[in-house]
Design an enzyme around this catalytic site. Structure first.
Site, PDB file in Angstrom:
ATOM      1  N   GLU A 191     -26.536   6.288   1.493  1.00 27.94           N
ATOM      2  CA  GLU A 191     -25.781   7.297   1.150  1.00 27.94           C
ATOM      3  C   GLU A 191     -26.498   7.968   0.194  1.00 27.94           C
ATOM      4  O   GLU A 191     -27.294   7.436  -0.594  1.00 27.94           O
ATOM      5  CB  GLU A 191     -24.640   6.662   0.226  1.00 27.94           C
ATOM      6  CG  GLU A 191     -23.774   7.579  -0.438  1.00 27.94           C
ATOM      7  CD  GLU A 191     -24.254   8.032  -1.833  1.00 27.94           C
ATOM      8  OE1 GLU A 191     -23.899   9.394  -1.986  1.00 27.94           O
ATOM      9  OE2 GLU A 191     -24.947   7.346  -2.466  1.00 27.94           O
ATOM     10  N   GLU A 219     -17.528   1.092  17.741  1.00 28.79           N
ATOM     11  CA  GLU A 219     -17.044  -0.037  16.940  1.00 28.79           C
ATOM     12  C   GLU A 219     -15.559   0.027  17.021  1.00 28.79           C
ATOM     13  O   GLU A 219     -14.637  -0.408  16.205  1.00 28.79           O
ATOM     14  CB  GLU A 219     -17.381  -0.008  15.536  1.00 28.79           C
ATOM     15  CG  GLU A 219     -18.766  -0.135  15.309  1.00 28.79           C
ATOM     16  CD  GLU A 219     -19.234  -0.103  13.914  1.00 28.79           C
ATOM     17  OE1 GLU A 219     -18.345  -0.476  12.993  1.00 28.79           O
ATOM     18  OE2 GLU A 219     -20.295   0.033  13.364  1.00 28.79           O
ATOM     19  N   HIS A 256     -28.206  -0.182   6.497  1.00 27.34           N
ATOM     20  CA  HIS A 256     -27.647   0.873   5.879  1.00 27.34           C
ATOM     21  C   HIS A 256     -26.907   0.339   4.531  1.00 27.34           C
ATOM     22  O   HIS A 256     -26.663  -0.808   4.492  1.00 27.34           O
ATOM     23  CB  HIS A 256     -26.291   1.445   6.680  1.00 27.34           C
ATOM     24  CG  HIS A 256     -25.657   2.336   6.117  1.00 27.34           C
ATOM     25  ND1 HIS A 256     -25.951   3.515   5.723  1.00 27.34           N
ATOM     26  CD2 HIS A 256     -24.173   2.416   5.680  1.00 27.34           C
ATOM     27  CE1 HIS A 256     -24.820   4.390   4.946  1.00 27.34           C
ATOM     28  NE2 HIS A 256     -24.226   3.376   5.122  1.00 27.34           N
ATOM     29  N   CYS A 299     -22.238   7.863   5.761  1.00 29.80           N
ATOM     30  CA  CYS A 299     -21.575   6.145   6.004  1.00 29.80           C
ATOM     31  C   CYS A 299     -20.945   6.221   7.611  1.00 29.80           C
ATOM     32  O   CYS A 299     -21.118   7.272   8.139  1.00 29.80           O
ATOM     33  CB  CYS A 299     -20.703   5.819   5.026  1.00 29.80           C
ATOM     34  SG  CYS A 299     -20.330   4.180   5.112  1.00 29.80           S
ATOM     35  N   CYS A 352      -8.201   0.995   1.159  1.00 28.46           N
ATOM     36  CA  CYS A 352      -8.186  -0.296   0.960  1.00 28.46           C
ATOM     37  C   CYS A 352      -8.746  -1.365   1.981  1.00 28.46           C
ATOM     38  O   CYS A 352      -9.067  -0.821   3.181  1.00 28.46           O
ATOM     39  CB  CYS A 352      -6.620  -0.404   0.913  1.00 28.46           C
ATOM     40  SG  CYS A 352      -5.806   0.538  -0.335  1.00 28.46           S
ATOM     41  N   HIS A 381     -16.780  10.650   3.392  1.00 36.22           N
ATOM     42  CA  HIS A 381     -15.587  10.442   2.621  1.00 36.22           C
ATOM     43  C   HIS A 381     -14.721  11.669   2.294  1.00 36.22           C
ATOM     44  O   HIS A 381     -13.666  11.708   1.502  1.00 36.22           O
ATOM     45  CB  HIS A 381     -15.942   9.491   1.416  1.00 36.22           C
ATOM     46  CG  HIS A 381     -16.428   8.159   1.767  1.00 36.22           C
ATOM     47  ND1 HIS A 381     -17.773   8.034   1.992  1.00 36.22           N
ATOM     48  CD2 HIS A 381     -15.962   6.940   2.106  1.00 36.22           C
ATOM     49  CE1 HIS A 381     -17.882   6.631   2.307  1.00 36.22           C
ATOM     50  NE2 HIS A 381     -16.844   6.254   2.503  1.00 36.22           N
ATOM     51  N   ARG A 418       0.832  -1.299   0.100  1.00 33.24           N
ATOM     52  CA  ARG A 418      -0.124  -0.093  -0.050  1.00 33.24           C
ATOM     53  C   ARG A 418       0.931   1.289   0.126  1.00 33.24           C
ATOM     54  O   ARG A 418       0.552   2.227   0.629  1.00 33.24           O
ATOM     55  CB  ARG A 418      -0.979  -0.048   1.328  1.00 33.24           C
ATOM     56  CG  ARG A 418      -2.092  -1.000   1.257  1.00 33.24           C
ATOM     57  CD  ARG A 418      -2.841  -0.974   2.368  1.00 33.24           C
ATOM     58  NE  ARG A 418      -2.264  -1.308   3.596  1.00 33.24           N
ATOM     59  CZ  ARG A 418      -2.581  -1.045   4.664  1.00 33.24           C
ATOM     60  NH1 ARG A 418      -3.913  -0.396   4.997  1.00 33.24           N
ATOM     61  NH2 ARG A 418      -1.941  -1.460   5.866  1.00 33.24           N
ATOM     62  N   ASN A 446     -16.497  -4.173  -5.849  1.00 34.95           N
ATOM     63  CA  ASN A 446     -16.462  -3.408  -4.706  1.00 34.95           C
ATOM     64  C   ASN A 446     -15.311  -2.246  -4.899  1.00 34.95           C
ATOM     65  O   ASN A 446     -15.098  -1.764  -3.594  1.00 34.95           O
ATOM     66  CB  ASN A 446     -15.870  -4.438  -3.497  1.00 34.95           C
ATOM     67  CG  ASN A 446     -15.836  -3.465  -2.092  1.00 34.95           C
ATOM     68  OD1 ASN A 446     -16.738  -2.664  -1.824  1.00 34.95           O
ATOM     69  ND2 ASN A 446     -14.872  -3.545  -1.280  1.00 34.95           N
TER      70      ASN A 446
END
Length: 756
Positions: free
Chosen positions: A667, A485, A643, A728, A517, A696, A15, A119
């Site tokens: 969204e 979370e 969601h 989100c 990622c 985002h 990455r 995805n």
């Protein structure tokens, strides 16, 4: 037989591009340093493909954020609001990708949507009436010359004119047809420039050709390429399709002056029959997509070689290719030091797929497959039986009946009951689930995984994070809270770690969008819940406050769609196995006193077949029931949320309503609230929370902005059914911007609420 790759992972095996880009965003490195990282990665990827004998190596498949966004910039499709910022070219590009909020202005990011049935997310080009499409940038030419300087001949990859116009968003009176003349000239100029450089092949990606096409669509495609291909001169043009077959336009493709045609023989169900029924011209090269670019299982050489033999009966000139870009699989198995050797033998990531292409190329040319040790080794893998079956799990799936997919009280009656149960105000405010993952949170998780702290110490710190999160939400004035979370690394991987049947990797990262990622789990065997997964965290959080705290789960369809699935059983069987496991968790949460449970199905649409005729039989007929399976046993008073994000849901809103949830959040901000029109049109019954701001992007929405958004929503949505929430989860955002955004969200909700 020669081999080709459609595209290669761009973020690097560890990455590197992600980390360099994020440092650039934070101002920690210069543009020159970011460019150095990018150049190093491109060099490594080209040389790797060359060393593995790939004949047709792609260039311009690299991107700092997204290929569709690159194409928008290349074609001068930069809306005026971004130009007015006065930023340099690189930062204007990132403003389109991420939004911008600073001394030079305030703009939102481009809309982001799923790339077909993957995805991966792409940035939607915006074609305003004032846009003048023309060749503007030099990226594909620069990268071609960069590779050429290394002694590597590449085929530049260009998003096709039809796909670009088909997927673009039109903000004004003009349509795709109004841009034809401009886009043709731009692509002619691209081919002219490539000819000047001495390019041998160019790959023009047209995945939109696998969609349901109207006569108007086909006419547009033919019109575009009858004109564009007149300018190809010496450069050979490969039209590359993937993610399905081109049944609606196969003959038209053959009739045009393409030198190569790339077809998907894996997801393209009718590709083989199209070839057999219509033939293939001797003067063209067929690039046969037979190596799976979307899954991580090793290629079955016998099956693939048999397929290639059939293909060669129909086509004189064949190149072995990937079915799509390898962008959708991890970089290499070499980074996986903890996977058992007998497990690793089943897998092939991007680098290993290069070796498969090379071996198939050699074996196909030889014809005597069994003379190769590679073929024999491959047969042993596919003929041996691995231990992965669980008879109890299989019996539970077989025993499912209609009652397992239906709640005991209808939604309207439940809604009335829940209004009294929770006594929430109009426009109740909440978040989607996760809160920022700070360095302290990440360090706690890392220390536990490395064995530096025990489970008791780990949980004690998680509980401290949860308490802080609850207090923040109470202070902000949110109505329905979440626990943040902090125990989760990823919404799918976390659950997979607590379910039998999953295998996990260390560094098998796949790009989802930009610098985001994910590390998808691998479904290796039958699935069942090993232990309660979230109960003690949710119970602890609820004990800290009188306000309702949502239990947060990931739904079975999303767990399936964001994992690499098995190929030996059906998707339906896998999703029902997962659904039963999540149902057990839902029931335990309810027994523990959790009254609101959110079962996220963020990826509901990801495996929806591209062609509408296949939607129900092949997907929705089991995907929608799989969600209902999870919550069918809860009491009417228990409120079920879900969601969904970053897809076009307008065409399946009725099916989403049939999921029988009590509240659904979508969204909506990046898609400019398009979803609310579809909700109104379909008389959507479920309570709904379209996202009021984009998480985002680092920009902070103003109170007025959110107020206007809510007022617009209330024109189409009943005030008694509207919830207020971000797009989100907030895990990727920083604490200051999160606090400021949520503060504005609550103020806006209170302001609008006071007027109702």
């Amino acid at each position: 037989m020669k081999s080709a790759v459609i595209g290669f992972p761009r973020v690097g095996k560890l990455r590197e591009l992600k980390f360099a880009s994020e440092k650039y965003f934070r101002g920690e490195i210069t543009k020159e340093e970011l460019d150095e990282t990018a150049e190093s990665l491109r060099k490594e990827h080209w040389q790797l493909q060359k060393s593995n004998g790939i004949h047709y190596i792609p260039s311009n498949d690299f991107s700092f954020y997204d290929g569709m966004l690159d194409m928008a910039v290349l074609l001068n499709a930069v809306p005026e609001e971004y130009r007015k910022l006065g930023l340099d070219e690189q930062d204007t590009y990132f403003a389109m990708a991420r939004g911008y909020q600073g001394e030079k202005g305030d703009v939102k990011a481009f809309t982001m949507k799923k790339w077909f049935n993957t995805n991966y997310h792409y940035m939607v080009p915006e074609l305003n009436d004032g846009i003048q499409l023309k060749l503007f940038g030099s990226k594909p030419f620069d990268e071609y010359e960069e590779a050429k300087a290394l002694g590597i001949e590449t085929k530049p990859v260009i998003i096709g004119a039809f796909t670009f116009l088909k997927l673009a968003k039109y903000n004004g009176s003009r349509t795709a047809a109004d841009f034809v003349e401009q886009v043709v000239k731009a692509y002619e100029d691209i081919l002219y420039k490539l000819n000047e450089l001495g390019t041998k092949w160019v790959q023009i990606d047209e995945p939109a050709l696998v969609m349901d096409l109207s006569e108007e669509d086909i006419k547009l495609f033919v019109t575009l390429y009858e004109a564009i291909l007149r300018s190809k001169n010496n450069v050979k043009v490969l039209i590359q399709t993937y993610f399905g077959d081109v049944r609606d336009c196969y003959r038209q493709i053959l009739s045009l002056e393409f030198d190569g045609i790339g077809l998907d023989f894996l997801e393209g169900k009718k590709t083989a029959s199209l070839l057999k029924e219509n033939g293939f011209p001797d003067n063209k090269i067929l690039f046969a997509g037979v190596i799976n670019g979307k899954n991580i299982w090793k290629c079955d050489y016998k099956k693939t070689l048999d397929l290639l033999l059939e293909i060669r009966k129909q086509a004189e000139h064949v190149v072995i290719s990937t079915s799509c870009s390898l962008l959708h699989v991890p970089y290499t198995l070499e980074n996986e030091t903890k996977l058992e050797a007998d497990v690793k033998t089943y897998f092939a990531f991007a680098k290993e797929k290069l070796r498969e292409l090379q071996e198939l190329s050699i074996m196909t040319e030889s014809g005597d497959f069994e003379a190769f040790a590679e073929y024999d080794n491959n047969r042993q893998i596919f003929e041996s039986e691995r231990s992965y079956k669980d008879k109890e799990v299989q019996a539970n799936v077989m025993a499912l009946s209609e009652g397992d997919f239906r709640r005991e009280m209808n939604r309207k009656e439940r809604e009335e009951l829940q209004k009294k149960e929770f006594a929430l105000p109009l426009l109740p405010t909440t978040t989607i689930g996760s809160f920022p993952q700070t360095q302290k949170v990440k360090k706690n998780r890392s220390s536990y995984r490395k064995g530096k702290i025990d489970k008791e110490t780990y949980d004690r710190k998680v509980f401290a994070f949860i308490e802080e999160c609850i207090r923040k939400q109470e202070e902000l004035g949110l109505d329905v809270l979440v626990h943040g979370e902090y125990e989760r690394n990823d919404m799918v991987e976390f659950f997979g770690e607590n379910l039998a049947g999953f295998i996990f990797t260390e560094k098998a990262w796949v790009q989802s969008y930009g610098t985001r990622c994910v590390k998808p789990p691998i479904i290796f065997g039958d699935i069942k819940r090993i232990r309660p997964i979230t109960v003690h965290y949710s119970v602890y959080a609820q004990g800290l406050t009188k306000r309702p705290v949502k239990g947060m789960l990931t739904g079975p369809v999303t767990i399936l769609n964001w994992s690499f699935p098995r190929e030996d059983i059906s998707l339906q069987e896998m999703v029902y196995q997962i659904g039963i496991a999540i149902r057990d968790e839902v029931c335990d949460l309810e027994k523990a006193g959790i009254r609101i449970i959110q079962i996220d199905e963020a990826a509901l649409k990801e495996k929806l077949p591209i062609r509408k005729n296949d939607w129900y039989r092949e997907y929705l007929d089991w995907a929608i029931p799989a969600f209902r399976l999870c919550h069918s046993r809860v009491k009417p008073e228990t409120q079920i949320h879900t969601h969904m994000c970053y897809s076009e849901f307008e065409e399946i809103v009725t099916d989403i309503d049939n999921m029988d949830a009590d509240v659904i959040s979508f969204e909506a901000s990046r898609s400019r609230l398009d979803i609310i029109n579809a909700l109104k049109k379909s008389n959507f019954e479920t309570e709904v929370g379209p996202g009021v701001y984009d998480i985002h992007s680092p920009r902070i929405p103003t109170v007025d902005e959110i107020t206007q958004t809510l007022e617009k929503m209330l024109e189409k949505i009943d005030k008694n059914k509207l919830w207020v929430n971000p797009d989100c989860g907030l895990k990727t955002r920083g604490i200051p911007e999160t606090k400021a955004s949520l503060k504005n969200l609550v103020k806006a909700a209170e302001a609008v609420r006071s007027q109702l």
